[in-house]
Write a protein that holds these residues in place. Sequence first.
Motif, PDB file in Angstrom:
ATOM      1  N   ASN A 133       0.813  -1.211   0.000  1.00 38.38           N
ATOM      2  CA  ASN A 133       0.000   0.000   0.000  1.00 38.38           C
ATOM      3  C   ASN A 133       0.852   1.270   0.000  1.00 38.38           C
ATOM      4  OD1 ASN A 133      -2.509  -1.260  -0.027  1.00 38.38           O
ATOM      5  ND2 ASN A 133      -2.494  -1.533   2.200  1.00 38.38           N
ATOM      6  N   THR A 184      -9.966   5.342  -0.978  1.00 38.73           N
ATOM      7  CA  THR A 184      -9.350   5.190   0.337  1.00 38.73           C
ATOM      8  C   THR A 184      -9.534   6.498   1.098  1.00 38.73           C
ATOM      9  OG1 THR A 184      -7.666   3.804  -0.681  1.00 38.73           O
ATOM     10  CG2 THR A 184      -7.178   4.639   1.514  1.00 38.73           C
ATOM     11  N   TRP A 192      -0.347   6.752   4.947  1.00 37.64           N
ATOM     12  CA  TRP A 192       0.408   5.686   4.283  1.00 37.64           C
ATOM     13  C   TRP A 192       1.596   6.254   3.502  1.00 37.64           C
ATOM     14  CZ3 TRP A 192      -3.739   1.777   2.046  1.00 37.64           C
ATOM     15  CH2 TRP A 192      -4.297   1.085   3.123  1.00 37.64           C
TER      16      TRP A 192
END
Lengths: 186, 229
Positions: free
Chosen positions: A137, A161, A169
């Motif tokens: 990710n 997302t 992330w």
Amino acid sequence: MEIEHQRRLIRAVARGERQAFEELYEGSGSRLYGVAMQLMRTPERAEEALQEAYVKIWHNAGEYHEGRGSVMTWMSSIVRYRCIDMLRAISRKEGRQDSIDQDDTLELVAPELVSPLNPEAPDTAALTHCMGTLNQNDLQFIHLAYYQGLTHAEIQAHTDTPLGTVKSWIRRGLQRLKGCLNNELS
Amino acid sequence: MNYLKDERLDALASDYVMGTMQGLARERFIRLMQTYPAVRERVWFWEQMLAPLNERLPLQSPPPHMWDDISHRIGFTAMDKQDAANDETKSPWLAWGGGLATAAVLIMGIFFLMPVTEQTTLTEQVAVFKDGNQPLWLMEVSDGELTVQATSAVAMSDEYDYELWIVPADGGSPISLGLVPESGMLSRTLAVNTRDMAIKAMAVSRELPGGSVTGLPGEVLYVTELTIL
């Protein structure tokens, strides 16, 4: 092109020496056009961005110093920022938040298609190793931002997302990358 | 200041270099870069950290006309014609092509109106940009450090930025020293090749947010001379 030679060239460019600028262009054009093409995606837009970047390089050569890294790093940053400015302007003009076509969504989020295209480049061994330590990710989002020029909001829209997750992330991935590269290079 | 806390700074600098920062946040961050050396240096760190990503991209040859297009934009073509014509004035102001010529002619007109004074260099000097009698920016150069202090009279806007320029005494193209603040103070190390340059004047131009993308001034608003301390 050797780093010190590029530094000699950029110093000459800062003095207004056109011959040095042409030599610098010949030694960097293919690399920087590759960067512009990756971000802008069409030859017309990439050419426009590259032209503007080289004009800026000519006029701002005196601003380069070794604290900026290699001349190629400095020039690549100028190209990237110009491309990003153009992508954002295109988005505003077209009245949409994202700067890529909807049809590209699946292509962009497919990890194998956003993976780097030239892993054999000799100066990237440490980076290749460190990228390999990131989870999928983190890696995917870093690629979407760096290679496709997407903003956090655009990545959110294209990957469905949450925005906070996208930001965290990417930042987590970059921090891991930084830690790994520091270890590799120390 | 929160922005300068290390972790926060790291996150913002990497966002900026990645290109994920946008809009007002990006403009604010650019102003921080212009004001704080620590912010600029962190951005440079991330630029270098991520530069190998560029090296992984395939090389792509630019189209054959690219160099000619760049030369034309900079004005090399016009300069060559100028040289061929053996123009005794040989002013690069006249050589700029396209839209750049407009700014060149404007700024040239301003300098022709200025009295001829002793040429100076950026060693240890001060200058004041004024609107009439109203001081706008106080500029000081000392030991290679440029300091610019904005007064409260500077008109603030989100629509544009102000950029500072050296006008070389040899008639060469203006050289940007970067954006100047609309409020507060900016401190910046001068590039080595500008420190001993013979200077005719300093100028402030109005530019779109982020500054001139052409490397040449947009709308020249204020011009002043340097005074040696």
